[in-house]
Design an enzyme around this catalytic site. Structure first.
Site, PDB file in Angstrom:
ATOM      1  CB  ALA A   7      -0.902   0.014   1.234  1.00 51.95           C
ATOM      2  CB  VAL A   8       1.893   3.686  -2.161  1.00 53.73           C
ATOM      3  CG1 VAL A   8       2.521   5.071  -2.300  1.00 53.73           C
ATOM      4  CG2 VAL A   8       2.959   2.598  -2.284  1.00 53.73           C
ATOM      5  CE1 TYR A  18       2.221  -5.799  -6.701  1.00 57.36           C
ATOM      6  CE2 TYR A  18      -0.108  -5.975  -7.206  1.00 57.36           C
ATOM      7  CZ  TYR A  18       0.909  -5.697  -6.308  1.00 57.36           C
ATOM      8  OH  TYR A  18       0.612  -5.313  -5.031  1.00 57.36           O
ATOM      9  CD  GLU A  21      -3.784 -14.414  -3.299  1.00 56.11           C
ATOM     10  OE1 GLU A  21      -3.559 -15.618  -3.463  1.00 56.11           O
ATOM     11  OE2 GLU A  21      -3.256 -13.747  -2.390  1.00 56.11           O
ATOM     12  CG  ASN A  59      -5.789  -1.591  -7.264  1.00 51.96           C
ATOM     13  OD1 ASN A  59      -5.339  -0.737  -8.015  1.00 51.96           O
ATOM     14  ND2 ASN A  59      -5.383  -1.705  -6.010  1.00 51.96           N
TER      15      ASN A  59
END
Length: 164
Positions: A89-90, A134, A122, A127
């Protein structure tokens, strides 16, 4: 203590530094978790269970700019041939500046150092920003887990990166 490469935003006065996550980071992590994942945020108890695992089975990092926590990521090393990215998370205010890339590459690098053959994760099907991150770094979409994220019921895209 391991060292990880710094990510620097081109126009930033403060470099982004990665370091091991500490229990003292939990308030900032929980605030970011609830901001980013309001429907299915991890609970403090879930993070506590992760911290209870020995370092040989997990790696959790935070990204800081100055004294501000701007991101975090975690990986589980369960044995066998695969390591699993369990969270990344960012802060939205820092999207597009390389922080997610720095966190992801630090995790993948550690999996390689530990001799793992592949990394799995996952990601929410809804998103696309994370999925592109990725894909840019060598992960392939290999499956779908229907209704994986609860209570929202959003599907997860399973992604894999072969290391060896």
């Amino acid at each position: 203590m391991n060292t990880w490469p710094d990510a620097v935003r081109p126009d930033a006065a403060l470099p982004v530094r990665l370091r091991a996550m500490k229990r003292a980071d939990m308030a900032a992590i929980m605030a970011l978790e609830k901001e980013l994942f309001p429907e299915d945020a991890w609970t403090p108890e879930m993070f506590a269970a992760e911290f209870a695992q020995p370092p040989s089975r997990r790696l959790y990092l935070v990204a800081e700019a100055g004294n501000a926590l701007i991101g975090y990521a975690g990986m589980m090393f369960a044995g066998g041939s695969q390591a699993d990215v369990v969270t990344l998370a960012v802060s939205p205010a820092r999207w597009g500046e390389g922080t997610g890339t720095a966190l992801l590459l630090a995790l993948v690098d550690e999996a390689e150092k530990r001799g793992y053959e592949e990394v799995l994760l996952e990601v929410r099907k809804d998103n696309p920003r994370a999925r592109r991150l990725y894909l840019r770094h060598g992960f392939d979409e290999v499956g779908i887990r229907r209704g994986y994220y609860q209570p929202s019921g959003v599907d997860a895209v399973v992604m894999r990166k072969v290391l060896r």
